[in-house]
Design an enzyme around this catalytic site. Structure first.
Site, PDB file in Angstrom:
ATOM      1  N   CYS A 144       5.119 -12.718 -15.950  1.00 54.35           N
ATOM      2  CA  CYS A 144       4.202 -12.558 -17.264  1.00 54.35           C
ATOM      3  C   CYS A 144       3.019 -11.782 -17.012  1.00 54.35           C
ATOM      4  O   CYS A 144       2.090 -12.026 -16.387  1.00 54.35           O
ATOM      5  CB  CYS A 144       3.726 -14.151 -17.615  1.00 54.35           C
ATOM      6  SG  CYS A 144       2.541 -14.305 -18.763  1.00 54.35           S
ATOM      7  N   CYS A 204      -0.457 -13.038 -18.283  1.00 54.36           N
ATOM      8  CA  CYS A 204      -0.987 -14.025 -17.620  1.00 54.36           C
ATOM      9  C   CYS A 204      -1.712 -13.247 -16.092  1.00 54.36           C
ATOM     10  O   CYS A 204      -2.770 -13.812 -15.914  1.00 54.36           O
ATOM     11  CB  CYS A 204      -0.209 -14.932 -17.208  1.00 54.36           C
ATOM     12  SG  CYS A 204       1.240 -15.524 -18.365  1.00 54.36           S
ATOM     13  N   ASP A 205      -0.843 -12.511 -15.510  1.00 56.66           N
ATOM     14  CA  ASP A 205      -1.224 -12.180 -14.116  1.00 56.66           C
ATOM     15  C   ASP A 205      -1.730 -10.561 -14.048  1.00 56.66           C
ATOM     16  O   ASP A 205      -2.081 -10.185 -12.983  1.00 56.66           O
ATOM     17  CB  ASP A 205       0.164 -12.342 -13.231  1.00 56.66           C
ATOM     18  CG  ASP A 205       0.638 -13.704 -13.462  1.00 56.66           C
ATOM     19  OD1 ASP A 205      -0.068 -14.476 -13.418  1.00 56.66           O
ATOM     20  OD2 ASP A 205       1.829 -13.865 -13.168  1.00 56.66           O
TER      21      ASP A 205
END
Ligand code: NDP
Length: 302
Positions: A131, A134-135
């Site tokens: 992701c 997200c990261d």
């Protein structure tokens, strides 16, 4: 006793809930501990109709949830554990309770598919991710690899350009299957380097990712590459294993018999858990509405 229990809270599940509640059916959504599905892991969604400037995935999902709640859907933030579909009313068991419904709509979506190579599983969250939205900020000024040839891989690579110093996009084939527009954006981005016919054989590093062993399937040559992050974007696996007694195909997608019905009378299906073809937020929402209309008709006929 509910008229309908919907299992899953992505676009399919929440759209189904908007339809069943507006049809005056007492509806419970088993949303899961992590609700909202894959759009919760994205940033800007540009192809959901009605939002000419795009809309953030999590905002879109929050809106869908509010809309379902406004019409009376009860949302339960628990994971589905098992169901007894042998006879109606159907019994649905979650981590904390047992519920009954006259009809069920399965809309559990799909989960990340991993590469299944040595060094991968134990480094998820320590350099291995699925992701980028997200990261990606953890990979500021780092060198990363993105694996895959579909739209997800293109999107991951593009998100990473805002943070990483270089992105190597590797794909096992010799051409991408991603849409033309996404491929164009990737090819125009100077930070992204593309390696075709390339597979990861091993992800290296003691604790965190320090490199990968790459294999060129055309030349049969292997090489090591120092790298600090690996983003896997090679598709998804339908979340269908938990549904005992519900027919699935060899890949795990729930089989649809005639208008969003499963093999069990009164159990319907919607979204990525049955759809191997389109996998779009808007198609999932469409399937959710269709499954809800079918459930409504089925209940009426009884
Ligand atoms: P796809 O199934 O489209 O693509 C998966 C990619 O991963 C393929 O290129 C495939 O290779 C490769 N792959 C599969 N298994 C492996 C493996 N074990 N090792 C290495 N490579 C592997 O999945 P996506 O998640 O990219 O997309 C799913 C759907 O969601 C699509 O319909 C897509 O259009 C949509 N989507 C749309 C977006 C947008 O419009 N912005 C963003 C993200 C997704 P091969 O090609 O050789 O089979």
């Amino acid at each position: 006793m509910y008229d309908v229990i919907i299992i899953g809270s992505g676009p399919a599940g929440l759209t189904a809930a908007i339809y069943t509640t507006r049809a005056n059916l007492k509806t419970l959504v088993i949303a899961g501990g992590k609700w909202g599905g894959q759009l919760m892991l994205t940033t800007l969604v540009e192809n959901y109709p009605g939002f000419p400037e795009g809309i953030d995935g999590p905002v879109l999902m929050e809106n869908m949830k509010k809309q379902a709640e406004k019409h009376g859907a009860e949302i339960l933030y628990q994971d589905f554990k098992k169901g007894d579909f042998s006879k109606a009313p159907f019994k649905i068991v979650t981590g904390e309770g047992e519920f009954e419904a006259k009809a069920v709509i399965i809309a559990t979506g799909a989960d990340t598919k991993w590469l299944d190579v040595p060094g991968e599983k134990e480094k998820i969250g320590r350099g291995v991710s699925s992701c980028a939205p997200c990261d990606a900020p953890f990979f500021r000024n780092k060198k990363v690899i993105v694996v895959g040839g579909g739209d997800s891989a293109m999107e991951e690579a593009l998100v990473l350009t805002k943070f990483a110093t270089s992105i190597t996009l590797i794909h096992r084939g010799d051409s991408f299957r991603a849409s033309e527009i996404m491929q164009k954006r990737v090819k125009e981005e100077s930070k992204i380097k593309i390696l075709f016919n390339t597979e990861i054989k091993e992800i290296m590093g003691e604790n965190n990712v320090t490199g990968v062993r790459l294999f060129n399937n055309k030349t049969n040559k292997e090489e090591e590459m120092a790298i600090e992050g690996v983003f896997v974007a090679v598709g998804h696996i339908p979340n269908s294993k938990v549904f005992e007694g519900i027919d699935r195909d060899e890949r795990g997608f729930i089989r649809v018999h005639d208008h969003y019905k499963t093999n069990i009378d009164g159990v319907f299906v919607a979204g990525d858990v049955h759809d191997a073809e389109y996998k779009q937020a808007v198609t999932a929402a469409g399937f959710g509405s269709a499954a809800a209309l079918e459930a409504e008709r089925w209940l009426e006929n009884r």
